[in-house]
Design a protein around this motif. Structure first.
Motif, mmCIF file in Angstrom:
data_model
loop_
_atom_site.group_PDB
_atom_site.id
_atom_site.type_symbol
_atom_site.label_atom_id
_atom_site.label_comp_id
_atom_site.label_asym_id
_atom_site.label_seq_id
_atom_site.Cartn_x
_atom_site.Cartn_y
_atom_site.Cartn_z
ATOM 1 N N TYR A 173 0.821 -1.204 0.000
ATOM 2 C CA TYR A 173 0.000 0.000 0.000
ATOM 3 C C TYR A 173 0.860 1.262 0.000
ATOM 4 C CZ TYR A 173 -4.256 -2.687 0.992
ATOM 5 O OH TYR A 173 -5.313 -3.552 0.919
ATOM 6 N N THR A 174 1.835 1.321 0.910
ATOM 7 C CA THR A 174 2.648 2.535 0.965
ATOM 8 C C THR A 174 3.425 2.734 -0.331
ATOM 9 O OG1 THR A 174 4.329 1.267 2.177
ATOM 10 C CG2 THR A 174 2.849 2.640 3.478
ATOM 11 N N MET A 175 3.891 1.642 -0.928
ATOM 12 C CA MET A 175 4.573 1.746 -2.226
ATOM 13 C C MET A 175 3.610 2.253 -3.299
ATOM 14 S SD MET A 175 7.219 1.422 -4.142
ATOM 15 C CE MET A 175 8.411 0.392 -3.291
ATOM 16 N N SER A 176 2.428 1.693 -3.334
ATOM 17 C CA SER A 176 1.437 2.127 -4.307
ATOM 18 C C SER A 176 1.088 3.601 -4.116
ATOM 19 C CB SER A 176 0.171 1.265 -4.186
ATOM 20 O OG SER A 176 -0.846 1.714 -5.052
ATOM 21 N N CYS A 177 0.976 4.024 -2.858
ATOM 22 C CA CYS A 177 0.656 5.428 -2.574
ATOM 23 C C CYS A 177 1.735 6.361 -3.096
ATOM 24 C CB CYS A 177 0.475 5.627 -1.071
ATOM 25 S SG CYS A 177 -1.032 4.878 -0.400
ATOM 26 N N LEU A 178 3.009 6.025 -2.847
ATOM 27 C CA LEU A 178 4.088 6.870 -3.357
ATOM 28 C C LEU A 178 4.028 6.976 -4.869
ATOM 29 C CD1 LEU A 178 7.365 6.046 -1.369
ATOM 30 C CD2 LEU A 178 5.796 7.965 -1.066
ATOM 31 N N ARG A 179 3.847 5.854 -5.542
ATOM 32 C CA ARG A 179 3.811 5.851 -7.007
ATOM 33 C C ARG A 179 2.627 6.669 -7.516
ATOM 34 N NH1 ARG A 179 2.664 1.029 -8.801
ATOM 35 N NH2 ARG A 179 3.631 1.290 -10.847
ATOM 36 N N GLN A 180 1.509 6.616 -6.799
ATOM 37 C CA GLN A 180 0.353 7.422 -7.169
ATOM 38 C C GLN A 180 0.619 8.911 -6.959
ATOM 39 O OE1 GLN A 180 -3.588 6.672 -7.580
ATOM 40 N NE2 GLN A 180 -2.294 5.657 -9.069
ATOM 41 N N ILE A 181 1.235 9.256 -5.847
ATOM 42 C CA ILE A 181 1.498 10.660 -5.553
ATOM 43 C C ILE A 181 2.436 11.268 -6.601
ATOM 44 C CG2 ILE A 181 2.625 12.218 -3.913
ATOM 45 C CD1 ILE A 181 1.553 10.371 -1.672
ATOM 46 N N PHE A 182 3.473 10.515 -6.973
ATOM 47 C CA PHE A 182 4.417 11.033 -7.960
ATOM 48 C C PHE A 182 3.882 10.941 -9.385
ATOM 49 C CE2 PHE A 182 7.730 9.967 -4.673
ATOM 50 C CZ PHE A 182 8.111 11.272 -4.440
ATOM 51 N N ASN A 183 2.946 10.016 -9.611
ATOM 52 C CA ASN A 183 2.425 9.788 -10.955
ATOM 53 C C ASN A 183 3.530 9.342 -11.912
ATOM 54 O OD1 ASN A 183 -0.161 9.657 -11.900
ATOM 55 N ND2 ASN A 183 -0.218 11.719 -12.738
ATOM 56 N N GLN A 184 4.519 8.666 -11.383
ATOM 57 C CA GLN A 184 5.618 8.143 -12.179
ATOM 58 C C GLN A 184 6.337 7.075 -11.365
ATOM 59 O OE1 GLN A 184 9.159 10.765 -12.541
ATOM 60 N NE2 GLN A 184 7.985 12.285 -11.403
ATOM 61 N N GLU A 185 7.236 6.358 -12.023
ATOM 62 C CA GLU A 185 7.942 5.283 -11.343
ATOM 63 C C GLU A 185 9.084 5.821 -10.482
ATOM 64 O OE1 GLU A 185 6.923 2.372 -11.051
ATOM 65 O OE2 GLU A 185 5.431 2.275 -12.642
ATOM 66 N N LEU A 186 9.453 5.027 -9.496
ATOM 67 C CA LEU A 186 10.580 5.333 -8.624
ATOM 68 C C LEU A 186 11.808 4.677 -9.240
ATOM 69 C CD1 LEU A 186 8.710 4.431 -5.320
ATOM 70 C CD2 LEU A 186 8.869 6.681 -6.407
ATOM 71 N N VAL A 187 12.709 5.478 -9.770
ATOM 72 C CA VAL A 187 13.810 4.925 -10.555
ATOM 73 C C VAL A 187 14.992 4.487 -9.701
ATOM 74 C CG1 VAL A 187 13.174 6.257 -12.594
ATOM 75 C CG2 VAL A 187 14.827 7.219 -10.973
ATOM 76 N N GLU A 188 15.036 4.953 -8.445
ATOM 77 C CA GLU A 188 16.175 4.600 -7.594
ATOM 78 C C GLU A 188 15.716 4.387 -6.158
ATOM 79 O OE1 GLU A 188 20.398 6.501 -5.928
ATOM 80 O OE2 GLU A 188 19.105 7.650 -7.285
ATOM 81 N N VAL A 189 16.161 3.297 -5.559
ATOM 82 C CA VAL A 189 15.977 3.096 -4.120
ATOM 83 C C VAL A 189 17.208 3.698 -3.440
ATOM 84 C CG1 VAL A 189 15.496 1.466 -2.275
ATOM 85 C CG2 VAL A 189 14.787 0.928 -4.615
ATOM 86 N N VAL A 190 17.026 4.816 -2.782
ATOM 87 C CA VAL A 190 18.152 5.509 -2.161
ATOM 88 C C VAL A 190 18.619 4.780 -0.915
ATOM 89 C CG1 VAL A 190 18.906 7.679 -1.100
ATOM 90 C CG2 VAL A 190 17.350 7.716 -3.073
ATOM 91 N N ASP A 191 17.660 4.300 -0.137
ATOM 92 C CA ASP A 191 17.988 3.651 1.131
ATOM 93 C C ASP A 191 16.838 2.742 1.526
ATOM 94 O OD1 ASP A 191 18.335 4.431 4.559
ATOM 95 O OD2 ASP A 191 19.854 3.414 3.353
ATOM 96 N N ALA A 192 17.143 1.610 2.163
ATOM 97 C CA ALA A 192 16.111 0.695 2.637
ATOM 98 C C ALA A 192 16.581 0.047 3.926
ATOM 99 C CB ALA A 192 15.800 -0.370 1.590
ATOM 100 N N ASN A 193 15.793 0.198 4.980
ATOM 101 C CA ASN A 193 16.186 -0.274 6.307
ATOM 102 C C ASN A 193 15.121 -1.212 6.867
ATOM 103 O OD1 ASN A 193 18.638 1.502 6.787
ATOM 104 N ND2 ASN A 193 17.083 3.038 6.315
ATOM 105 N N PRO A 194 15.372 -2.506 6.815
ATOM 106 C CA PRO A 194 14.402 -3.461 7.337
ATOM 107 C C PRO A 194 14.607 -3.720 8.829
ATOM 108 C CG PRO A 194 16.199 -4.646 6.323
ATOM 109 C CD PRO A 194 16.512 -3.178 6.164
#
Length: 422
Positions: free
Chosen positions: A210-231
């Motif tokens: 959901y949060t990924m889908s929300c970001l993609r919707q807000i930007f109206n474009q794809e996320l071309v780079e994952v800058v950081d990911a902390n699991p």
């Protein structure tokens, strides 16, 4: 009055939707699995839809399926999933199986000529998503309809939020975005399928979708780079994320952050963090968009600009309650000096479409009910709200999730043994 409105929307939308007479050509659904989500996502919404009948269910345990059918007044019980798919009376399949089974049973359903309403995430990984959504059977004339069930997008509230970002004349380019969702600590038992890597579990495969889908919707474009990911991984299964926070960049330099936590604690407002750090965390799901400052008017050496921030509260269950906050900061400059500034704030709600795109819609319609409306419209070739989740979108979604796992140093969820080329 607001309190009674909430009670009515909860009762009519989730507890006891008013039944309607079914049309003779209603779409007959079969449920794969006796899932806990189906009553909220399909069974209850179907009660108020004249073109939907919940006709059959199949589960790996027939006794469980029979009890489920009795509880939800489903007339037909099949002993196996395949038996249900071969039932000529069934038009559409609802799939809410463990994530690792989504690809296989979606493709089996499509081969059987059934329409498919598929719970998110659509597949275990992007390889499966590309194979499924690009399958030749879906490109043929009269192909079955396949929809990944991102229900929140179908509600007028989300579209009102989206419009305040992308459609208003005063809306500049999105500069930053944020999306967060928390499930309180202890809400998911330790033996739940969400904690199993082999079943394609993890936070990014659940709330993270959901949060990924929300970001993609807000930007109206794809996320071309994952800058950081902390699991935050499970000790017993290091590749399974209990929580994930990640940041992204788009092609035009905008940045976004998501947080998805399936076992959240602490963070209580107005209380010391040391007192609440072990207590379950509560709070509304939230999405925010910060837009670039843009010029509204320029004359005689004065420049009038506006910078907008938009926040959406509770996009997951907007029929209960939601709010879209629009804050516009205006500034008038002479040269580089700000000579005047002020803020304009609007708090908006949208329980129905402003122009009535859905016939018979009610304020108590849940996001799932709006989603079902569009699914039926697509099958029957009707015009509707125009909201849809297409193949490109679903593939891009899984590609972004896979990229997040790789950046986090976790393994991408395993590919099904079911032949991807079959």
């Amino acid at each position: 009055m607001m309190f009674f409105g909430v009670l009515h929307r909860v009762y009519a939308g989730f507890i006891n939707p008013p039944p309607v007479k079914k049309n003779t050509d209603a779409i007959r659904f079969g449920l794969l699995g006796a899932s806990t989500i189906a009553p909220v996502a399909l069974i209850n919404p179907a009660k108020s839809h004249p073109d939907v009948v919940i006709a059959a269910v199949a589960a790996r345990d027939r006794t469980r399926a029979e009890a489920y059918a009795k509880k939800h007044d489903i007339p037909i019980v099949h002993s196996t999933y395949e038996e249900l798919l071969q039932d000529p009376c069934i038009d559409a399949i609802y799939i809410a199986l463990p994530n690792n089974l989504h690809y296989e049973w979606s493709l089996r359903s499509i081969r059987a000529g059934k329409h498919v309403l598929l719970e998110k995430p659509s597949c275990s990984n992007a390889e499966e998503a590309r194979a499924l959504f690009n399958h030749p059977l879906l490109k043929a004339a009269g192909a079955p309809v396949l929809l990944e069930a991102f229900h929140y997008r179908f509600h007028p509230a989300w579209q009102a939020f989206h419009a305040r970002i992308h459609s208003d004349p005063e809306a500049g380019r999105v500069k930053k975005a944020f999306a967060e969702q928390y499930l309180p600590k202890g809400a998911i038992p330790e033996n739940d399928i969400r904690w199993r890597f082999d079943l394609a579990g993890g936070a990014m495969m659940d709330f993270g979708t959901y949060t990924m889908s929300c970001l993609r919707q807000i930007f109206n474009q794809e996320l071309v780079e994952v800058v950081d990911a902390n699991p935050q991984s499970l000790a017993a299964s290091p590749d399974v994320d209990r929580a994930m926070s990640a940041s992204y960049r788009t092609a035009d330099g905008a940045t976004g952050t998501l947080v998805a936590d399936l076992s959240a604690s602490g963070g209580w407002p107005l209380l010391a963090s040391s007192w609440t750090k072990s207590l379950p965390r509560l709070g509304w799901p939230k999405c925010e968009a910060e837009l670039e400052e843009q010029t509204l008017e320029s004359s005689e050496g004065q420049v009038h600009t506006v910078k907008r921030n938009v926040t959406m509260w509770n996009h997951l269950a907007p029929s209960i309650y939601h709010r879209v906050d629009v804050e516009d900061t205006h500034m008038i400059r002479v040269g580089t000096q700000v000579v005047k500034s002020w803020k304009e704030t609007k708090r908006e709600k949208a329980y129905k479409w402003p122009s009535g795109q859905s016939q018979g819609e009610q304020e108590w319609w849940t996001s799932y009910r709006y989603q079902l409306e569009e699914f039926v419209n697509k099958i029957k070739g009707r015009n509707g709200s125009g909201v849809w989740v297409d193949a490109k979108d679903s593939i891009g979604q899984m590609e972004a999730i896979d990229a997040t796992y790789r950046k986090a140093g976790l393994r991408v969820r395993p590919t099904s043994d079911f032949d991807l080329q079959a």
